[in-house]
Design a protein around this motif. Structure first.
Motif, PDB file in Angstrom:
ATOM      1  N   LEU A  17       0.894  -1.171   0.057  1.00  0.00           N
ATOM      2  CA  LEU A  17      -0.061   0.068   0.049  1.00  0.00           C
ATOM      3  C   LEU A  17       0.805   1.324   0.105  1.00  0.00           C
ATOM      4  N   ALA A  18       0.279   2.227  -0.676  1.00  0.00           N
ATOM      5  CA  ALA A  18       0.992   3.611  -0.568  1.00  0.00           C
ATOM      6  C   ALA A  18      -0.098   4.652  -0.748  1.00  0.00           C
ATOM      7  N   SER A  19      -0.629   5.048   0.546  1.00  0.00           N
ATOM      8  CA  SER A  19      -1.802   5.992   0.798  1.00  0.00           C
ATOM      9  C   SER A  19      -1.331   7.106   1.595  1.00  0.00           C
ATOM     10  N   LYS A  20      -1.933   8.209   1.024  1.00  0.00           N
ATOM     11  CA  LYS A  20      -1.936   9.424   1.868  1.00  0.00           C
ATOM     12  C   LYS A  20      -3.136   9.425   2.775  1.00  0.00           C
ATOM     13  N   GLU A  57       0.935  11.232 -12.470  1.00  0.00           N
ATOM     14  CA  GLU A  57       1.939  11.930 -13.548  1.00  0.00           C
ATOM     15  C   GLU A  57       3.261  12.189 -12.645  1.00  0.00           C
ATOM     16  N   LYS A  58       3.110  12.549 -11.311  1.00  0.00           N
ATOM     17  CA  LYS A  58       4.179  12.630 -10.290  1.00  0.00           C
ATOM     18  C   LYS A  58       5.140  11.419 -10.456  1.00  0.00           C
ATOM     19  N   MET A  59       4.488  10.334 -10.507  1.00  0.00           N
ATOM     20  CA  MET A  59       5.037   9.105 -10.437  1.00  0.00           C
ATOM     21  C   MET A  59       5.965   8.823 -11.776  1.00  0.00           C
ATOM     22  N   ARG A  60       5.177   9.133 -12.729  1.00  0.00           N
ATOM     23  CA  ARG A  60       6.033   8.837 -14.097  1.00  0.00           C
ATOM     24  C   ARG A  60       7.242  10.057 -14.386  1.00  0.00           C
ATOM     25  N   LEU A  61       6.911  11.153 -13.708  1.00  0.00           N
ATOM     26  CA  LEU A  61       7.916  12.255 -13.842  1.00  0.00           C
ATOM     27  C   LEU A  61       9.340  11.837 -13.107  1.00  0.00           C
ATOM     28  N   VAL A  62       9.095  11.377 -11.749  1.00  0.00           N
ATOM     29  CA  VAL A  62      10.136  11.227 -10.923  1.00  0.00           C
ATOM     30  C   VAL A  62      10.644   9.681 -10.973  1.00  0.00           C
ATOM     31  N   LEU A  63       9.896   8.751 -10.752  1.00  0.00           N
ATOM     32  CA  LEU A  63      10.222   7.318 -11.203  1.00  0.00           C
ATOM     33  C   LEU A  63       9.813   6.586 -12.506  1.00  0.00           C
ATOM     34  N   LYS A  83      15.108   6.420   1.458  1.00  0.00           N
ATOM     35  CA  LYS A  83      15.911   7.073   0.711  1.00  0.00           C
ATOM     36  C   LYS A  83      15.012   7.907  -0.143  1.00  0.00           C
ATOM     37  N   LYS A  84      15.428   9.313  -0.089  1.00  0.00           N
ATOM     38  CA  LYS A  84      14.769  10.392  -0.422  1.00  0.00           C
ATOM     39  C   LYS A  84      15.121  10.939  -1.804  1.00  0.00           C
ATOM     40  N   GLU A  85      13.879  11.321  -2.715  1.00  0.00           N
ATOM     41  CA  GLU A  85      14.186  11.644  -4.005  1.00  0.00           C
ATOM     42  C   GLU A  85      13.751  13.058  -3.981  1.00  0.00           C
ATOM     43  N   ASP A  89       3.655  11.781   2.995  1.00  0.00           N
ATOM     44  CA  ASP A  89       4.726  11.921   2.088  1.00  0.00           C
ATOM     45  C   ASP A  89       4.412  11.563   0.692  1.00  0.00           C
ATOM     46  N   GLU A  90       5.270  11.994  -0.282  1.00  0.00           N
ATOM     47  CA  GLU A  90       4.928  11.867  -1.600  1.00  0.00           C
ATOM     48  C   GLU A  90       5.066  10.554  -1.888  1.00  0.00           C
ATOM     49  N   LYS A  91       4.169   9.850  -2.757  1.00  0.00           N
ATOM     50  CA  LYS A  91       4.000   8.538  -3.133  1.00  0.00           C
ATOM     51  C   LYS A  91       5.399   7.885  -3.555  1.00  0.00           C
ATOM     52  N   PHE A  92       6.224   8.798  -4.703  1.00  0.00           N
ATOM     53  CA  PHE A  92       7.473   8.513  -5.073  1.00  0.00           C
ATOM     54  C   PHE A  92       8.482   8.186  -4.041  1.00  0.00           C
ATOM     55  N   GLU A  93       8.327   9.153  -2.901  1.00  0.00           N
ATOM     56  CA  GLU A  93       9.327   8.708  -2.038  1.00  0.00           C
ATOM     57  C   GLU A  93       8.944   7.435  -1.128  1.00  0.00           C
ATOM     58  N   ASN A  94       7.546   7.107  -1.082  1.00  0.00           N
ATOM     59  CA  ASN A  94       7.294   5.932  -0.335  1.00  0.00           C
ATOM     60  C   ASN A  94       7.448   4.647  -1.207  1.00  0.00           C
ATOM     61  N   ILE A  95       7.438   4.691  -2.478  1.00  0.00           N
ATOM     62  CA  ILE A  95       8.042   3.808  -3.247  1.00  0.00           C
ATOM     63  C   ILE A  95       9.283   3.456  -3.348  1.00  0.00           C
TER      64      ILE A  95
END
Length: 331
Positions: free
Chosen positions: A60-63, A125-131, A182-184, A94-100
């Motif tokens: 799970l990755a949930s805000k 879109e955030k996920m595609r952009l960062v990861l 690990k923070k991105e 936290d941001e979901k890309f950080e959590n993944i």
């Protein structure tokens, strides 16, 4: 038969595993079970359960507030998935890309092993952009199509199941106890410019008062004081403090979100205002609209000759996301 490239299914919760937002609607207000749309979410969970039985790792990755998510898992009679089906989870603000990234570190898997399923196009879109290594699913607009869409994903193509595969959940659950974060960094300002955010101010009047009252009654997460003003209260506030009370609407590339925010300030003395009400609908979180709202409030106050704005945060079980807002903005 070779294994698929993807091993991990990352799931959002609100409007993904169930209809509605637990932090706003409460467990009794969720759409899950019975028939119609509620049954569609049940069918989606059944499809997830089937993948899990084939050795796919479900996380799970949930805000959200974690205790509220587990309340649904533990107490909603229509939940198909159980806590024990979840190998790991990141339920926070936290941001979901950080959590993944943190989940990938925990599980010691590369990012290209992850498939991300979220109903929110901004999160996708955030996920595609960062990861970009993560496979982000464009979930069908119709929830009824989700079970079929999930079961047909090439990333989870059928593969031969070994005894070791059936132990995967237990093995990874054990591994996930060792957390390495690990923070991105995301240049969010650049990203948010691309989605063409267009906030606007709406007055509190006869046409908007019912929406203002509804926001006061139902907004739990980004709500600094959680004061439940009635329509009469709000009309009085607006009359006594003209220009200092207003609604905020928002549109962006994903559509017109309508009225999503409310700010009410009232005079303490000739130089000082009090931030009586400051809230934002959860459906537009992640766009930093709250910063724009505060800046507009400050501009209005200065225009009317005030020099100080006093804010207050009243903590509740549900508004943890707003806990640091005032301090982060100079209060």
């Amino acid at each position: 038969v070779s294994e698929p490239t993807s091993k991990v299914l990352v799931l959002d919760c609100d409007n993904t595993l169930w209809g509605g937002v637990i932090g706003e609607d409460g467990i009794e207000g969720l759409v899950l079970g019975q028939d119609g749309l509620g049954q569609a979410y049940v069918d989606f969970q059944l499809a997830i359960k089937e993948l899990s039985s084939q050795g796919v790792i479900v996380v799970l990755a949930s805000k959200n507030n974690e205790d509220e998510v587990w309340e649904v898992f533990d107490n909603h009679r229509s939940m198909v998935l159980a806590r024990s089906d979840m190998v790991s989870w990141k339920i926070n603000w936290d941001e979901k890309f950080e959590n993944i990234q943190a989940l990938a570190d925990e599980l010691d898997l590369s990012l290209d092993a992850f498939v991300f399923w979220d109903d929110n196009p901004v999160e996708r879109e955030k996920m595609r952009l960062v990861l970009p290594q993560v496979f982000t699913v464009d979930a069908h607009a119709d929830v009824f199509e989700w079970p079929n869409q999930l079961s047909q994903l090439a990333q989870f193509a059928k593969f031969s199941i070994t005894k070791d595969d059936l132990k995967k959940t237990e093995q990874y659950q054990s591994r996930a106890k060792f957390v390495r974060e690990k923070k991105e960094v995301l240049d969010e300002e650049s990203y948010l410019k691309t989605i063409q955010l267009k906030p606007a101010i709406d007055p509190i009047n006869s046409a908007t008062i019912s929406r203002a009252e509804q926001l006061c009654a139902k907004t739990n997460q980004f709500n600094l004081r959680n004061v439940r003003h009635t329509a009469t209260d709000l009309q009085q506030l607006a009359q006594n403090n003209p220009d200092l009370c207003f609604l905020i609407s928002l549109s962006d590339v994903y559509g017109d979100h309508g009225i999503v925010g409310l700010v009410c300030m009232r005079e303490i003395d000739k130089q000082t205002l009090f931030l009586d009400t400051f809230l934002q609908s959860c459906r537009v979180l992640g766009r930093h609209l709250e910063s724009w709202m505060l800046q507009h409030a400050l501009n209005v106050g200065q225009h009317h000759g005030y020099v100080t704005l006093v804010g207050e945060f009243i903590p509740t079980k549900r508004n943890k996301i707003a806990a640091d807002f005032l301090e982060a903005h100079g209060f």
